[in-house]
Design an enzyme around this catalytic site. Structure first.
Site, short mmCIF file in Angstrom:
data_model
loop_
_atom_site.label_atom_id
_atom_site.label_comp_id
_atom_site.label_asym_id
_atom_site.label_seq_id
_atom_site.Cartn_x
_atom_site.Cartn_y
_atom_site.Cartn_z
CE LYS A 145 33.88 4.25 65.01
NZ LYS A 145 33.62 5.29 66.21
N GLY A 190 31.95 6.25 78.39
CA GLY A 190 31.49 6.38 77.06
C GLY A 190 32.50 6.60 75.82
CD GLU A 212 32.43 2.30 68.41
OE1 GLU A 212 31.48 2.35 67.67
OE2 GLU A 212 32.99 3.43 68.61
N GLY A 228 38.10 11.07 66.49
CA GLY A 228 37.09 11.84 67.14
C GLY A 228 37.43 13.06 67.23
CE LYS A 281 37.94 5.21 65.34
NZ LYS A 281 38.20 5.06 66.65
CB ILE A 287 42.21 14.32 66.03
CG1 ILE A 287 42.66 13.82 67.37
CG2 ILE A 287 43.60 14.95 65.20
CD1 ILE A 287 43.63 12.59 67.56
CG ASP A 299 36.92 2.11 66.49
OD1 ASP A 299 35.72 2.43 66.11
OD2 ASP A 299 37.79 2.67 66.75
N1 HSE Z 1 35.09 3.57 70.36
C1 HSE Z 1 35.88 4.39 69.72
C2 HSE Z 1 36.97 4.57 70.38
C3 HSE Z 1 35.25 5.71 69.81
O1 HSE Z 1 37.24 3.95 71.83
O2 HSE Z 1 38.07 5.13 70.24
C4 HSE Z 1 35.77 6.73 68.60
O3 HSE Z 1 35.87 6.17 67.53
#
Ligand code: HSE
Length: 376
Positions: A88, A170, A173, A117, A188, A119, A184
């Protein structure tokens, strides 16, 4: 479809695993720095070998970042390859360059996994905008922030402990500041607004407030008054004007956003005919994200390109008035706009989103959260 896969980290590995089970696509080459060997794909550090390979029609970018990823994606478009990416930051930062370039080169460009992710949010937005004007988009778009806020609210975890857990799962970022400072989510909502409204938002006009300054005391104050804190993004169109922003927001238990647990996302559109429609699912993590990357590859095979035509540059005007919880220096402006106090924090009179964010910029350690009856 023969794929050149850039990156073999959380998402790249997931893409490789899922495509291995499919007959109509195959990862032919992987460009990465890791020392991996794969039974059916060449592993190389040389991007040029992907660009020069006429059998590779599609480049899947799963490297992250905007340095090398930008250079490689641009070169791949120039070389006539279709692009699928979950990045993104890349798409948002270079929207005005990469989109027109892809359209002029006649290659497909998809980035569904970049927002939400696993969706199918952007692909549903694409369908929705075909038959109705979209007035509003937004919601919970960052799994890491939701995981931290949910763990603090429901489990009483401290901020640092919750962030560490999100990283080890995981979700975060590479630089967690990107998540917790709201960047982030900012990427988006800008990307979602561009697609929903068919514009290119001037990113400098979209303010963002993150969650990194939140404390256990803030959360206790919210709990005591029946509020739940979520990081919420908003993109709106009204009477030909646009507004967009990202901010922590206090919601009530009856609101859909309040019930979103763990790393899940809840992303909503408001359309002329459909009204409110919300999309819930895994917003981060290897297989959910890789799932949507592979869905994009299937869409490219079916001839689908970007979600909308590249649109005109527009500025966001954030003059919506809201009341805010503010913990920080009670300077003259804040004192003048105080309606109530919650312990050390204040509740403001209604102030515009742009004024509140302008104040926050000059008070970097402060924490703000909008009070909302309707989170989106
Ligand atoms: N770091 C992002 C989150 C990963 O936590 O949503 C998915 O874009």
């Amino acid at each position: 479809m023969k794929i050149g896969l850039l990156g073999f980290g959380v998402v790249g590995r997931g893409v490789y695993d899922i495509t291995s089970e499919l007959d109509n696509m195959q990862v032919a080459k992987v460009v990465c720095l890791e020392d991996v060997s794969l039974p059916d794909a060449e592993v190389t550090r040389d991007i040029q070998s992907v660009l020069d390979d006429p059998t590779i029609d599609t480049v899947v970018e799963a490297m992250g970042g905007v340095g090398a990823a930008y250079k490689f994606v641009r070169a791949a478009i120039e070389a006539g390859k279709n692009i699928v990416t979950s990045n993104k930051a890349l798409v948002c930062s270079f929207y005005d360059e990469l989109l027109p370039l892809a359209q002029s080169k006649g290659v497909q460009f998809r980035c569904t996994a970049a927002v939400g992710g696993g969706i199918g949010w952007l692909s549903e937005l694409e369908r929705s905008r075909r038959v109705q004007p979209i007035m509003q988009v937004g919601g919970i778009m960052n799994g890491t922030c939701n995981y931290i806020l949910d763990s603090m609210t429901r489990l009483g975890l401290g901020y640092d402990e919750a962030l560490k857990q999100a990283q080890s799962l995981g979700y975060a970022e590479a630089k967690p500041a990107t998540d917790v400072e709201g960047i982030d989510t900012w990427h988006k909502v800008i990307l979602s607004s561009n697609i929903a409204f068919g514009v290119s938002l001037d990113t400098t006009t979209v303010p963002v407030a993150g969650i990194s300054a939140i404390t256990a005391e803030d959360v206790a104050a919210f709990n005591a008054r029946g509020y739940i804190c979520k990081l919420i993004s908003t993109g709106k169109r009204k009477d030909g004007k646009y507004s967009a922003y990202v901010q922590p927001t206090l919601v009530k238990p009856g609101q859909p956003e309040a019930a979103v647990p763990s790393n899940y996302n809840l992303i909503t559109l408001v359309g002329k005919y459909s009204g409110r429609m919300s999309f819930f699912g895994q917003g981060a993590g290897r297989y959910p994200t890789a799932y949507n990357v592979v869905q994009d590859c299937a869409d490219v095979i079916a001839g689908k390109g970007f979600y909308c035509e590249y649109g005109p540059k527009v500025a966001a005007v954030n003059d919506d008035k809201m009341t805010y919880y503010v913990r920080g220096d009670r300077d003259a402006w804040l004192s003048e706009h105080t309606a109530d106090t919650w312990g050390e924090a204040v509740i403001t009179k209604p102030v515009s989103v742009s004024d509140m964010h302008a104040w926050l910029k000059t008070h970097p350690g402060a924490f703000i959260a909008a009070l909302s009856d309707d989170a989106l």
